[in-house]
Design a protein around this motif. Structure first.
Motif, short mmCIF file in Angstrom:
data_model
loop_
_atom_site.label_atom_id
_atom_site.label_comp_id
_atom_site.label_asym_id
_atom_site.label_seq_id
_atom_site.Cartn_x
_atom_site.Cartn_y
_atom_site.Cartn_z
N GLY A 179 0.79 -1.22 0.00
CA GLY A 179 0.00 0.00 0.00
C GLY A 179 0.83 1.27 0.00
N LEU A 180 2.14 1.14 0.14
CA LEU A 180 3.03 2.30 0.21
C LEU A 180 3.70 2.60 -1.13
CD1 LEU A 180 4.69 1.50 3.65
CD2 LEU A 180 2.83 3.11 3.19
N GLY A 181 3.46 1.77 -2.15
CA GLY A 181 4.00 2.06 -3.47
C GLY A 181 5.10 1.12 -3.91
N ALA A 182 5.46 1.24 -5.18
CA ALA A 182 6.41 0.32 -5.81
C ALA A 182 7.79 0.38 -5.17
CB ALA A 182 6.51 0.61 -7.30
N ASP A 183 8.28 1.57 -4.83
CA ASP A 183 9.61 1.68 -4.22
C ASP A 183 9.66 0.94 -2.89
OD1 ASP A 183 10.72 3.10 -6.27
OD2 ASP A 183 10.56 5.06 -5.29
N ALA A 184 8.61 1.08 -2.10
CA ALA A 184 8.57 0.40 -0.81
C ALA A 184 8.55 -1.11 -0.98
CB ALA A 184 7.35 0.85 -0.01
N VAL A 185 7.83 -1.60 -1.99
CA VAL A 185 7.79 -3.04 -2.26
C VAL A 185 9.17 -3.55 -2.66
CG1 VAL A 185 6.85 -4.81 -3.79
CG2 VAL A 185 5.35 -3.03 -2.86
N ARG A 186 9.86 -2.80 -3.53
CA ARG A 186 11.21 -3.20 -3.96
C ARG A 186 12.16 -3.23 -2.76
NH1 ARG A 186 15.29 -0.11 -4.55
NH2 ARG A 186 14.01 1.79 -4.70
N ILE A 187 12.10 -2.22 -1.91
CA ILE A 187 12.97 -2.18 -0.74
C ILE A 187 12.67 -3.35 0.19
CG2 ILE A 187 13.48 -0.87 1.37
CD1 ILE A 187 12.95 1.69 -0.37
N GLN A 188 11.38 -3.66 0.38
CA GLN A 188 11.00 -4.80 1.20
C GLN A 188 11.57 -6.10 0.64
OE1 GLN A 188 9.52 -5.31 4.02
NE2 GLN A 188 8.56 -7.33 3.98
N ALA A 189 11.48 -6.28 -0.67
CA ALA A 189 11.99 -7.50 -1.30
C ALA A 189 13.50 -7.60 -1.15
CB ALA A 189 11.60 -7.53 -2.78
N GLU A 190 14.21 -6.49 -1.40
CA GLU A 190 15.67 -6.49 -1.27
C GLU A 190 16.10 -6.77 0.17
OE1 GLU A 190 16.52 -3.28 -4.89
OE2 GLU A 190 16.60 -2.64 -2.80
N THR A 191 15.35 -6.21 1.11
CA THR A 191 15.64 -6.44 2.53
C THR A 191 15.44 -7.89 2.89
OG1 THR A 191 14.94 -4.18 3.04
CG2 THR A 191 15.03 -5.73 4.87
N LYS A 234 21.77 -10.10 8.18
CA LYS A 234 20.66 -10.77 8.88
C LYS A 234 19.94 -9.85 9.86
CE LYS A 234 22.33 -13.00 13.10
NZ LYS A 234 22.28 -14.24 13.88
N THR A 235 20.63 -8.81 10.35
CA THR A 235 20.01 -7.88 11.29
C THR A 235 20.06 -6.44 10.80
OG1 THR A 235 20.64 -9.32 13.13
CG2 THR A 235 19.99 -7.07 13.68
N GLY A 236 21.20 -6.01 10.29
CA GLY A 236 21.36 -4.63 9.88
C GLY A 236 20.43 -4.23 8.75
N ALA A 237 20.17 -5.14 7.81
CA ALA A 237 19.37 -4.80 6.64
C ALA A 237 17.97 -4.35 7.01
CB ALA A 237 19.30 -6.00 5.68
N LEU A 238 17.31 -5.06 7.92
CA LEU A 238 15.93 -4.71 8.28
C LEU A 238 15.90 -3.43 9.13
CD1 LEU A 238 12.95 -5.37 8.14
CD2 LEU A 238 13.23 -6.85 10.14
N ILE A 239 16.87 -3.25 10.00
CA ILE A 239 16.89 -2.03 10.81
C ILE A 239 17.23 -0.83 9.93
CG2 ILE A 239 18.11 -0.90 12.72
CD1 ILE A 239 18.14 -3.61 14.13
N ALA A 240 18.08 -1.03 8.92
CA ALA A 240 18.34 0.03 7.95
C ALA A 240 17.06 0.41 7.21
CB ALA A 240 19.41 -0.41 6.95
N THR A 241 16.27 -0.59 6.85
CA THR A 241 15.00 -0.32 6.15
C THR A 241 14.01 0.38 7.07
OG1 THR A 241 15.28 -2.14 4.59
CG2 THR A 241 13.02 -1.45 5.04
N ALA A 242 14.02 0.04 8.35
CA ALA A 242 13.14 0.74 9.30
C ALA A 242 13.44 2.24 9.30
CB ALA A 242 13.32 0.16 10.70
#
Length: 310
Positions: free
Chosen positions: A112-124, A157-165
């Motif tokens: 629901g946040l758009g294509a960029d957010a989906v791509r970032i979620q997938a990469e994360t 394993k940890t930094g990627a998701l916190i970076a995305t946050a």
């Protein structure tokens, strides 16, 4: 954070009562809610939180929760956040499937946040899984390379998701591109600090204090930073510790012995010093931003994360 909690409760609900209960098991157990807090704080560097920032915070927390269901199966953990782990409560198969369901729910929220957010979620998600795989199959390398290899695993394993946050908070809080990049880098360094502190707590804490089963990494034969530093020792007095930490520890008495030896070893001090150096790099990233209450809060967050292992 109240808005995040309400939204999280909404999206984990399900028409099937059992699925709804299993979905919400760890969410209702509480926890630090560190990642959504970071998303909200990062948004305050810009124009502040809004509905999109709240959904982004929920997306990262759901992704984290999903990973915990899988982690506990892999680690055969019995406790999580002070309550019975999902695998202990529901069995491994259900815990894995609920983790998958939560990953799917996170993706639906982020969509629901758009294509960029989906791509970032997938990469994360790719980095998170790759880091976990590498952590589960740690390579045998020389002592000079071992720390660098381990830090690379933690970044994924940890930094990627916190970076995305942090990135989501900056993006949806209206920050400019340079600030988004800075906060993303800050988040990754903070994530490494977070995991290093967690690894120290796995050795130093008692179950009642941490809400987790202590010594999980030692039992599984994973070489975290204290063990890597201990392995550099040439002192004959450390022979027993090195023998115990060579691989998985199945005997509970030997696990207690290994914990006691490692808790009293100088390697714990070395690992704490290393954690402090990474924390300093995280704080240094924030120096590029205009000072104010939000940046002050992020600075304090670094200190709070690093000091957990003190």
């Amino acid at each position: 954070m109240t808005r995040v909690a309400v939204r999280l409760e909404q999206v984990v609900d399900h028409g099937d009562p059992f699925v709804a209960e299993a979905n919400a098991h760890l969410a209702r157990a509480g926890g630090k809610r560190f990642r959504p807090l970071l998303t909200l704080l990062a948004s305050e560097v810009g124009q502040g939180w809004n509905d999109d920032v709240v959904d982004a915070a929920v997306g990262v927390e759901l992704t984290h929760l999903a990973s915990l269901y899988h982690d506990d199966v892999m680690d055969e953990a019995e406790l999580r956040r002070g309550v019975e782990s999902a695998n202990a409560r529901y069995g491994n198969a259900t815990a894995i499937l609920v983790g998958d369901l939560l990953f799917g729910t996170a993706s639906a929220v982020v969509a629901g946040l758009g294509a960029d957010a989906v791509r970032i979620q997938a990469e994360t998600f790719i980095r998170l899984c790759a880091g976990q795989i590498r952590d589960d199959r740690q390579p045998t390398v020389g002592s000079d390379e071992a720390v660098a290899a381990y830090l690379g695993i933690l970044a994924d394993k940890t930094g990627a998701l916190i970076a995305t946050a942090a990135r989501y908070g900056a993006m949806f809080g209206g920050c400019d591109e340079g600030t988004v990049r800075t906060l993303t880098e800050f988040g990754e360094q903070l994530g490494v600090v977070f995991q290093l502190a967690d690894d120290l707590l796995d050795v130093a804490s008692e179950a009642d204090a941490s809400g987790k089963t202590p010594g999980t990494d030692l039992r599984e034969g994973k070489a975290t930073l204290p063990v890597l530093y201990a392995r550099t020792s040439t002192d004959p007095a450390d022979a027993r510790l090195l023998e115990l930490t060579r691989g998985p520890i199945e005997d509970p008495a030997e696990l207690d012995e290994a914990l006691a030896l490692l808790r009293g070893h100088r390697a714990m001090g070395q690992a704490r010093e290393h954690t402090a150096r990474v924390a300093a790099r995280a704080r240094g990233a924030l120096a590029e931003l205009p000072q104010g209450p939000a940046v002050d809060a992020l600075m304090a967050l670094v200190d709070g994360v690093a000091d957990r292992s003190a």
